[in-house]
Enzyme design. Sequence first.
Site, PDB file in Angstrom:
ATOM      1  N   ARG A 244       0.849  -1.188   0.000  1.00 32.58           N
ATOM      2  CA  ARG A 244       0.000   0.000   0.000  1.00 32.58           C
ATOM      3  C   ARG A 244       0.886   1.239   0.000  1.00 32.58           C
ATOM      4  O   ARG A 244       2.029   1.198   0.473  1.00 32.58           O
ATOM      5  CB  ARG A 244      -0.908   0.035   1.231  1.00 32.58           C
ATOM      6  CG  ARG A 244      -1.859  -1.149   1.367  1.00 32.58           C
ATOM      7  CD  ARG A 244      -2.622  -1.052   2.666  1.00 32.58           C
ATOM      8  NE  ARG A 244      -3.641  -2.099   2.821  1.00 32.58           N
ATOM      9  CZ  ARG A 244      -3.426  -3.271   3.379  1.00 32.58           C
ATOM     10  NH1 ARG A 244      -2.211  -3.565   3.857  1.00 32.58           N
ATOM     11  NH2 ARG A 244      -4.394  -4.164   3.480  1.00 32.58           N
TER      12      ARG A 244
ATOM     13  N   LYS B 189      -1.804  -2.600   7.722  1.00 36.36           N
ATOM     14  CA  LYS B 189      -3.067  -1.956   8.055  1.00 36.36           C
ATOM     15  C   LYS B 189      -3.904  -2.875   8.945  1.00 36.36           C
ATOM     16  O   LYS B 189      -4.027  -4.065   8.693  1.00 36.36           O
ATOM     17  CB  LYS B 189      -3.836  -1.654   6.764  1.00 36.36           C
ATOM     18  CG  LYS B 189      -5.171  -0.958   6.965  1.00 36.36           C
ATOM     19  CD  LYS B 189      -5.836  -0.716   5.622  1.00 36.36           C
ATOM     20  CE  LYS B 189      -7.186  -0.064   5.781  1.00 36.36           C
ATOM     21  NZ  LYS B 189      -7.868   0.136   4.484  1.00 36.36           N
TER      22      LYS B 189
ATOM     23  N   HIS C 130      -2.841   3.031  -6.007  1.00 39.45           N
ATOM     24  CA  HIS C 130      -3.619   1.876  -5.550  1.00 39.45           C
ATOM     25  C   HIS C 130      -3.897   0.916  -6.696  1.00 39.45           C
ATOM     26  O   HIS C 130      -3.975  -0.301  -6.491  1.00 39.45           O
ATOM     27  CB  HIS C 130      -4.926   2.330  -4.910  1.00 39.45           C
ATOM     28  CG  HIS C 130      -5.515   1.299  -4.003  1.00 39.45           C
ATOM     29  ND1 HIS C 130      -4.872   0.850  -2.866  1.00 39.45           N
ATOM     30  CD2 HIS C 130      -6.676   0.596  -4.070  1.00 39.45           C
ATOM     31  CE1 HIS C 130      -5.611  -0.070  -2.261  1.00 39.45           C
ATOM     32  NE2 HIS C 130      -6.710  -0.245  -2.978  1.00 39.45           N
TER      33      HIS C 130
ATOM     34  N   ARG D 139      -1.087  -1.452  -7.071  1.00 46.08           N
ATOM     35  CA  ARG D 139      -1.273  -2.572  -6.124  1.00 46.08           C
ATOM     36  C   ARG D 139      -2.250  -3.601  -6.696  1.00 46.08           C
ATOM     37  O   ARG D 139      -2.001  -4.804  -6.634  1.00 46.08           O
ATOM     38  CB  ARG D 139      -1.772  -2.020  -4.795  1.00 46.08           C
ATOM     39  CG  ARG D 139      -2.162  -3.055  -3.749  1.00 46.08           C
ATOM     40  CD  ARG D 139      -2.476  -2.338  -2.434  1.00 46.08           C
ATOM     41  NE  ARG D 139      -3.373  -3.075  -1.550  1.00 46.08           N
ATOM     42  CZ  ARG D 139      -2.985  -3.996  -0.665  1.00 46.08           C
ATOM     43  NH1 ARG D 139      -1.699  -4.294  -0.560  1.00 46.08           N
ATOM     44  NH2 ARG D 139      -3.864  -4.588   0.118  1.00 46.08           N
TER      45      ARG D 139
ATOM     46  N   HIS E  52      -4.643  -8.566   3.481  1.00 46.16           N
ATOM     47  CA  HIS E  52      -6.092  -8.418   3.619  1.00 46.16           C
ATOM     48  C   HIS E  52      -6.569  -9.079   4.913  1.00 46.16           C
ATOM     49  O   HIS E  52      -6.019 -10.095   5.343  1.00 46.16           O
ATOM     50  CB  HIS E  52      -6.824  -9.072   2.443  1.00 46.16           C
ATOM     51  CG  HIS E  52      -6.714  -8.287   1.181  1.00 46.16           C
ATOM     52  ND1 HIS E  52      -6.932  -8.848  -0.071  1.00 46.16           N
ATOM     53  CD2 HIS E  52      -6.408  -6.981   0.948  1.00 46.16           C
ATOM     54  CE1 HIS E  52      -6.765  -7.918  -1.000  1.00 46.16           C
ATOM     55  NE2 HIS E  52      -6.460  -6.788  -0.411  1.00 46.16           N
TER      56      HIS E  52
ATOM     57  N   TYR F 177      -9.792 -10.232  -7.159  1.00 43.60           N
ATOM     58  CA  TYR F 177      -8.809 -10.692  -8.141  1.00 43.60           C
ATOM     59  C   TYR F 177      -9.216 -12.017  -8.776  1.00 43.60           C
ATOM     60  O   TYR F 177      -8.795 -12.325  -9.892  1.00 43.60           O
ATOM     61  CB  TYR F 177      -7.419 -10.765  -7.484  1.00 43.60           C
ATOM     62  CG  TYR F 177      -7.111  -9.462  -6.788  1.00 43.60           C
ATOM     63  CD1 TYR F 177      -6.943  -8.289  -7.524  1.00 43.60           C
ATOM     64  CD2 TYR F 177      -7.081  -9.379  -5.399  1.00 43.60           C
ATOM     65  CE1 TYR F 177      -6.745  -7.070  -6.890  1.00 43.60           C
ATOM     66  CE2 TYR F 177      -6.867  -8.174  -4.758  1.00 43.60           C
ATOM     67  CZ  TYR F 177      -6.710  -7.020  -5.507  1.00 43.60           C
ATOM     68  OH  TYR F 177      -6.519  -5.815  -4.893  1.00 43.60           O
TER      69      TYR F 177
END
Length: 362
Positions: A205, A229, A308, A311, A333, A342
């Site tokens: 990120r 995150k 982003h 990414r 994630h 994806y």
Amino acid sequence: MNIQKAIDRKKLDEKVVHMPWFVQQFIDYKLPDLSPSTLLEYIRDYEAFFNWLRAEGLSSAASNAEITLLDLETLRMDSIVGFRLHLTTRVEGNNSKITISRKMSSLRSLFHYLSQIAEDEEFYPLLKRNIMAKVEIKRIHKPKDTAAKLKGKLLEEDELLEFIGYIREGYGADVQNNKQALYAHELNKERDACIASLILNSGLRVSEVVNLNIDDLDITNKIIYVYRKGNNDETFKTPVYFREQSKDELTEYLELRQTRYNTPKREKALFVALQNGQKEGKRMTKRAIQAMIIKYAKRFGKPYLTVHKLRHSFATDYYLQNDIYKTKEQLGHASTETTEVYAHLTDKTMSEAIERRASSDS
């Protein structure tokens, strides 16, 4: 605490004192579980809501800090509908359906806390009536829908390497008649190519890239250590692997990081910039990296490309060679539901590849 979290925590502390006492209590309750960045978004949402309440005459408070529990307790459903309509139609900015849904969820979290968790001195709920409990928050962000929106807006196959190559060489040729742009490119092309390459070969990120320090990098083992995150453990950095392609760019950039940007030894940031009027290199900002990628993307012929989306481009490419669980771990994630994007993207990518192969064989 990482750099961005420290900045957001400072902003949070500055803003929360202008909130009602019960909002301050709610933030304290949430602080151990949510990041300062998330709580700062909550505060901004509450600012917008309280400002609207006062503007509509639904509270006689002279400031947001003076909003009372009774003001919230006596709200009617048509008031909540009115606020949602305000978010949809306000002139000073457009709110997407996802943004509106998030703002309403912020309010639901506060109202739920006040009515179900917080207590007064006699053990009764602080909020006796919760109007937000009647508000249905529809799920907007579906993986299949997200994949559809990203369709055609990512780098695919050879474009990943081509974009890095364009940053190194092609952009300079395109701006050769603009002395200022050419000078800036000559100064920064190795660094900029290195940042793009790292994201396209690891899926980091932008906030993770900004927070990287020199000591976080292990080139030999192709590992970078990052604060992920949603992980509030400030003592632990997650090892994230990057692909072989990034080693050369990282090695080249590190050789010139100190001399090119006059970076002092006390500066630990991996990626630095020499800002106008400054004599020493300092940590690049999130905004600077975002603007840098957009600048190159426009000239590259991909004006919709952002940090982003780099990414996303990595993730799509990575998922073609790995399963959903490996992709989830690589991207950091919280659940595989986010990673499903994806799966939808690669289904389309593979079907298109089959079509191209069929047409070329015929």
